[in-house]
Design a protein around this motif. Sequence first.
Motif, PDB file in Angstrom:
ATOM      1  N   SER A 133       4.797 -55.183  97.394  1.00 18.22           N
ATOM      2  CA  SER A 133       4.142 -56.019  96.400  1.00 18.22           C
ATOM      3  C   SER A 133       2.633 -55.811  96.452  1.00 18.22           C
ATOM      4  CB  SER A 133       4.480 -57.489  96.640  1.00 18.22           C
ATOM      5  OG  SER A 133       3.776 -58.312  95.732  1.00 18.22           O
ATOM      6  N   SER A 134       2.004 -55.800  95.284  1.00 21.96           N
ATOM      7  CA  SER A 134       0.570 -55.533  95.212  1.00 21.96           C
ATOM      8  C   SER A 134      -0.266 -56.679  95.741  1.00 21.96           C
ATOM      9  CB  SER A 134       0.182 -55.249  93.744  1.00 21.96           C
ATOM     10  OG  SER A 134       0.514 -56.348  92.913  1.00 21.96           O
ATOM     11  N   VAL A 135       0.347 -57.843  95.952  1.00 17.37           N
ATOM     12  CA  VAL A 135      -0.416 -58.998  96.425  1.00 17.37           C
ATOM     13  C   VAL A 135      -0.968 -58.771  97.829  1.00 17.37           C
ATOM     14  CG1 VAL A 135       1.535 -60.234  97.457  1.00 17.37           C
ATOM     15  CG2 VAL A 135      -0.384 -61.524  96.522  1.00 17.37           C
ATOM     16  N   PHE A 136      -0.331 -57.892  98.604  1.00 14.34           N
ATOM     17  CA  PHE A 136      -0.766 -57.672  99.992  1.00 14.34           C
ATOM     18  C   PHE A 136      -2.053 -56.841 100.067  1.00 14.34           C
ATOM     19  CE2 PHE A 136       3.913 -58.201 100.376  1.00 14.34           C
ATOM     20  CZ  PHE A 136       3.893 -59.390 101.087  1.00 14.34           C
ATOM     21  N   SER A 137      -2.520 -56.367  98.947  1.00 16.76           N
ATOM     22  CA  SER A 137      -3.795 -55.649  98.939  1.00 16.76           C
ATOM     23  C   SER A 137      -4.983 -56.596  99.020  1.00 16.76           C
ATOM     24  CB  SER A 137      -3.905 -54.797  97.666  1.00 16.76           C
ATOM     25  OG  SER A 137      -2.882 -53.827  97.614  1.00 16.76           O
ATOM     26  N   ASP A 138      -4.719 -57.893  98.879  1.00 17.36           N
ATOM     27  CA  ASP A 138      -5.782 -58.892  98.982  1.00 17.36           C
ATOM     28  C   ASP A 138      -6.111 -59.113 100.456  1.00 17.36           C
ATOM     29  OD1 ASP A 138      -7.496 -61.018  98.862  1.00 17.36           O
ATOM     30  OD2 ASP A 138      -6.189 -62.309  97.665  1.00 17.36           O
ATOM     31  N   LYS A 139      -7.198 -58.556 100.929  1.00 18.85           N
ATOM     32  CA  LYS A 139      -7.549 -58.617 102.349  1.00 18.85           C
ATOM     33  C   LYS A 139      -8.084 -59.975 102.764  1.00 18.85           C
ATOM     34  CE  LYS A 139      -5.595 -55.979 103.290  1.00 18.85           C
ATOM     35  NZ  LYS A 139      -4.615 -55.719 104.367  1.00 18.85           N
ATOM     36  N   ILE A 140      -8.462 -60.813 101.806  1.00 20.66           N
ATOM     37  CA  ILE A 140      -8.889 -62.177 102.168  1.00 20.66           C
ATOM     38  C   ILE A 140      -7.676 -62.996 102.602  1.00 20.66           C
ATOM     39  CG2 ILE A 140      -9.903 -64.302 101.277  1.00 20.66           C
ATOM     40  CD1 ILE A 140     -11.625 -62.612  99.458  1.00 20.66           C
ATOM     41  N   THR A 148       3.051 -48.914 105.231  1.00 20.10           N
ATOM     42  CA  THR A 148       3.278 -47.472 105.287  1.00 20.10           C
ATOM     43  C   THR A 148       4.141 -47.007 104.118  1.00 20.10           C
ATOM     44  OG1 THR A 148       5.136 -47.871 106.794  1.00 20.10           O
ATOM     45  CG2 THR A 148       3.006 -47.295 107.780  1.00 20.10           C
ATOM     46  N   VAL A 149       4.309 -47.895 103.170  1.00 23.07           N
ATOM     47  CA  VAL A 149       5.004 -47.576 101.931  1.00 23.07           C
ATOM     48  C   VAL A 149       4.009 -47.789 100.801  1.00 23.07           C
ATOM     49  CG1 VAL A 149       5.866 -49.916 101.554  1.00 23.07           C
ATOM     50  CG2 VAL A 149       7.091 -47.996 100.552  1.00 23.07           C
ATOM     51  N   HIS A 150       4.139 -47.008  99.761  1.00 21.56           N
ATOM     52  CA  HIS A 150       3.222 -47.155  98.636  1.00 21.56           C
ATOM     53  C   HIS A 150       3.409 -48.500  97.952  1.00 21.56           C
ATOM     54  CE1 HIS A 150       1.170 -43.292  98.293  1.00 21.56           C
ATOM     55  NE2 HIS A 150       2.294 -42.713  98.681  1.00 21.56           N
ATOM     56  N   SER A 151       2.338 -48.972  97.337  1.00 20.47           N
ATOM     57  CA  SER A 151       2.370 -50.232  96.609  1.00 20.47           C
ATOM     58  C   SER A 151       3.247 -50.113  95.370  1.00 20.47           C
ATOM     59  CB  SER A 151       0.951 -50.633  96.215  1.00 20.47           C
ATOM     60  OG  SER A 151       0.953 -51.725  95.320  1.00 20.47           O
ATOM     61  N   ASN A 152       3.729 -51.244  94.905  1.00 23.58           N
ATOM     62  CA  ASN A 152       4.488 -51.270  93.648  1.00 23.58           C
ATOM     63  C   ASN A 152       3.698 -50.643  92.510  1.00 23.58           C
ATOM     64  OD1 ASN A 152       6.731 -52.471  94.720  1.00 23.58           O
ATOM     65  ND2 ASN A 152       6.232 -54.544  94.030  1.00 23.58           N
ATOM     66  N   ARG A 153       2.392 -50.795  92.571  1.00 20.66           N
ATOM     67  CA  ARG A 153       1.551 -50.237  91.525  1.00 20.66           C
ATOM     68  C   ARG A 153       1.742 -48.725  91.414  1.00 20.66           C
ATOM     69  NH1 ARG A 153      -2.553 -52.693  89.108  1.00 20.66           N
ATOM     70  NH2 ARG A 153      -2.561 -54.291  90.732  1.00 20.66           N
ATOM     71  N   ASP A 154       1.878 -48.064  92.562  1.00 21.59           N
ATOM     72  CA  ASP A 154       2.080 -46.609  92.552  1.00 21.59           C
ATOM     73  C   ASP A 154       3.455 -46.249  92.008  1.00 21.59           C
ATOM     74  OD1 ASP A 154      -0.435 -46.312  93.638  1.00 21.59           O
ATOM     75  OD2 ASP A 154       0.274 -46.170  95.702  1.00 21.59           O
ATOM     76  N   VAL A 155       4.455 -47.022  92.403  1.00 20.55           N
ATOM     77  CA  VAL A 155       5.819 -46.755  91.925  1.00 20.55           C
ATOM     78  C   VAL A 155       5.880 -46.918  90.399  1.00 20.55           C
ATOM     79  CG1 VAL A 155       8.247 -47.399  92.105  1.00 20.55           C
ATOM     80  CG2 VAL A 155       6.773 -47.521  94.121  1.00 20.55           C
ATOM     81  N   ILE A 156       5.262 -47.990  89.900  1.00 21.63           N
ATOM     82  CA  ILE A 156       5.252 -48.230  88.457  1.00 21.63           C
ATOM     83  C   ILE A 156       4.517 -47.102  87.740  1.00 21.63           C
ATOM     84  CG2 ILE A 156       4.355 -49.738  86.654  1.00 21.63           C
ATOM     85  CD1 ILE A 156       6.870 -50.784  88.028  1.00 21.63           C
ATOM     86  N   GLU A 157       3.466 -46.600  88.362  1.00 23.56           N
ATOM     87  CA  GLU A 157       2.717 -45.487  87.762  1.00 23.56           C
ATOM     88  C   GLU A 157       3.617 -44.269  87.583  1.00 23.56           C
ATOM     89  OE1 GLU A 157      -0.395 -43.798  85.901  1.00 23.56           O
ATOM     90  OE2 GLU A 157      -0.429 -45.834  86.727  1.00 23.56           O
TER      91      GLU A 157
END
Length: 784
Positions: A133-140, A148-157
């Motif tokens: 899930s892309s939500v885990f890119s929020d470092k705050i 170690t797996v690509h984000s959903n954003r990459d899969v959707i791309e």
Amino acid sequence: MSGGLFDIHYTEDPTYHDRPETIDCLSQRFSLSNYRKFQLMRFTIEEINNSTSLLPNVSLGYDIFDYCSDTLSFPGIFKLISVNCLIHPWTEPHKKLSKVIAVVGPFTSTQALTVAPLLMVDLIPMVSYGSSSSVFSDKIRFPSFFKTVHSNRDVIEVIVAIVQHFNWNWVAFINSDNDYGNDGLDLFVQRIKDTKICLAHTTQLNAKTNYSQVFRNIERDKIGVIIVFAPELAAETLIESAIQLNISKKVWIAGESWSLSKRLQKIKRIKNIGTVLGVSQPAESVPGFSDFVHSSKSHIQSDNDGKVKFCGQVCNCSLWSAEEILDANPSYSFPVYSAVYAIAHALHKTMQCGAGGCKNITVYRNKVLEKLQKSNFTLLNQTIQFNESGNIKFGLYKVVFWDHSSDPQSVGFYNFHPTANFFINNTKILWYTDGKVPTSQCSPECPEGYAKSQKSLHVCCFTCEICPSGTYVNVTEDPFKCKKCMDTEWSTAGSTSCKLRLVEYVPFSDPAAIVVMLGTCVLVGLSVAVSVLFAINYNTPVVRSAGGPVCFLILICLCLCSISLFFYFGKPTPVSCILRYFPFILFYTVCLACFVVRSFQIVCIFKMAAKIPKLHSLWMKYHGQWLLITGAFMTQAVLLMSIFYDPPRPYNETSWYPEQIVLFCSWNLEVGSCALVFLFFLCCLCFIFSYMGKDLPKNYNEAKAITFCLLLLIFTWIIFVTVFMLYRGKYIQTLNALAVLSSLCSFLLWYFLPKCCIIIFQPHKNTQQYFQGLIQNYTKTISQ
């Protein structure tokens, strides 16, 4: 100690309870592919412990829990972060910390979202091998979370790239009703916002999903491409339902979680559903893992009820052979392998390990986190690095095709680093349509020159309407609108561009223009010749009866009118447009006024002189003819002054001929109508007076000559107006010039030329006695 969270068992349906309780994972459904991942973590840790270069003389331990429920598996989580079975949330820094330095897992995004806040508090590094899930890119919110797996954003791309590659724009998106699937749906909707792809149907899979209704909707909307973004087990249920419901002739695009599912590929009648394409990370073969699984199975001792305990694990895994474990879905194998190695390398740097061993120092988790963020090592020919969001940098995605005869075949790839690079080998894909790429469109593309007319909320659904002449459609700019061509351009119906119009006007070199100008010169020459002849014979009866000095005024005005004819040719200018009309109207008015006077005098001499002698004497005493001519001239001059408020000007005629621009001189008839009405009034008045003299002496035919000239004048302009209503080409200006020339010639040829013939060829009729005799005879006739 390294923690591990694997959903070896999983709950299929939500569990409702009214009191705090946990769940017995062993009683839930078993996942062979997740058990394979669990064994891979065990193997990786043993491989690291046997290494002499990575963490020499340091042994990694592991505490792995079966995380089968995101809400009822917390005892395992608490054991990871507890010290002596106690949790100290407000302890002093670096005191009373658990031995766990990092956690591998969990697999799903929902599980990670549930457990991550507990680990983020103490900055315990979490390296997930499946939570995309892309939500885990929020470092705050997730400062110590890595993937170690690509984000959903990459899969959707990658999925969008596949859809665009085959020109599909009418797709269904089926996702699991959890954080993983809903995040994928949101990303897909955002990604296709500025593309030609339309999302025709969406469904969230859960325990209450009516698969029959889902596929009825898909069939009703004629959707040919179905994107399935769901975990492996949810996707299996969906595909099995499609087989049972005889759903066929579809293209299925599998998400990363089930694109390499070997169990699904072996289902009976799987070929009937259509063509399956998938997105997956390369299934890297981990050396030594096969031997490890076989070795582990040989040590397992089974009891009567199938429950076993080997190396601290509790699992009913004796039902599965080593071959079955190894044959399970290999997806996420490398992410698990690289996650454990990333933690080991971070620990290696934290303990300042070298060839001689590692320093005996206290390891703090925040220090491990710091080194983990700076990971940079090579594993199975892949460079492992994390970006600032904790996402893995390495690798590419493969596009796979299920040929149903072997494992999924790689038919393309999408490489993210260092630059995006996408490729598909179409020849390797065996479509269910026997080699032809299937289509999935709400409406077929419009033919060239047709604009789309949208008939629903979806831009992909439309009807095609041909662009009429004078318009065009540019599909790259706006396929939904027929744009008008510029005034200087034209197009036929169904055009995709406009062509420049051909600019048309009559040049001076045109043969017709030359003829008109030569005729004008002849007219002027004849007028001069007649004036000379009349001047020589000024005191003769023919000249004086023709009007005397008025004749010279008429001839001068005819010459001045001729000036207008030279401005009908060439490219119109503001000056030429004024000179085209102004001299002719003004001086032709004087000509008509002269003929009005002449017609009135003829009637007066032969009729009124006998019956109303006083009127004749007043006319002669006050020079009535010159008063009338001057009044007509001044009146027309004043009326023409109004033209200068809106003078004739160049005008581009574009409505009659689409491929041409005919250069005209436009004239506001509302402004100039008074001048034309006055001209018409003089013409009618002249005709009335001349017609009244129709019964004059047979040999004295001036009134008849004037009448004939006026009839010829009227007939000429009727012809011109008729042609003007039917034709607006460039030669209408030549016809206009001919009409003007004919109007001038009618007076010269039919009024003055016969008198010239009498002067030259019949001098006996040009005597005082001859004219007096005609007048006396006619007067006697009237008196009687």
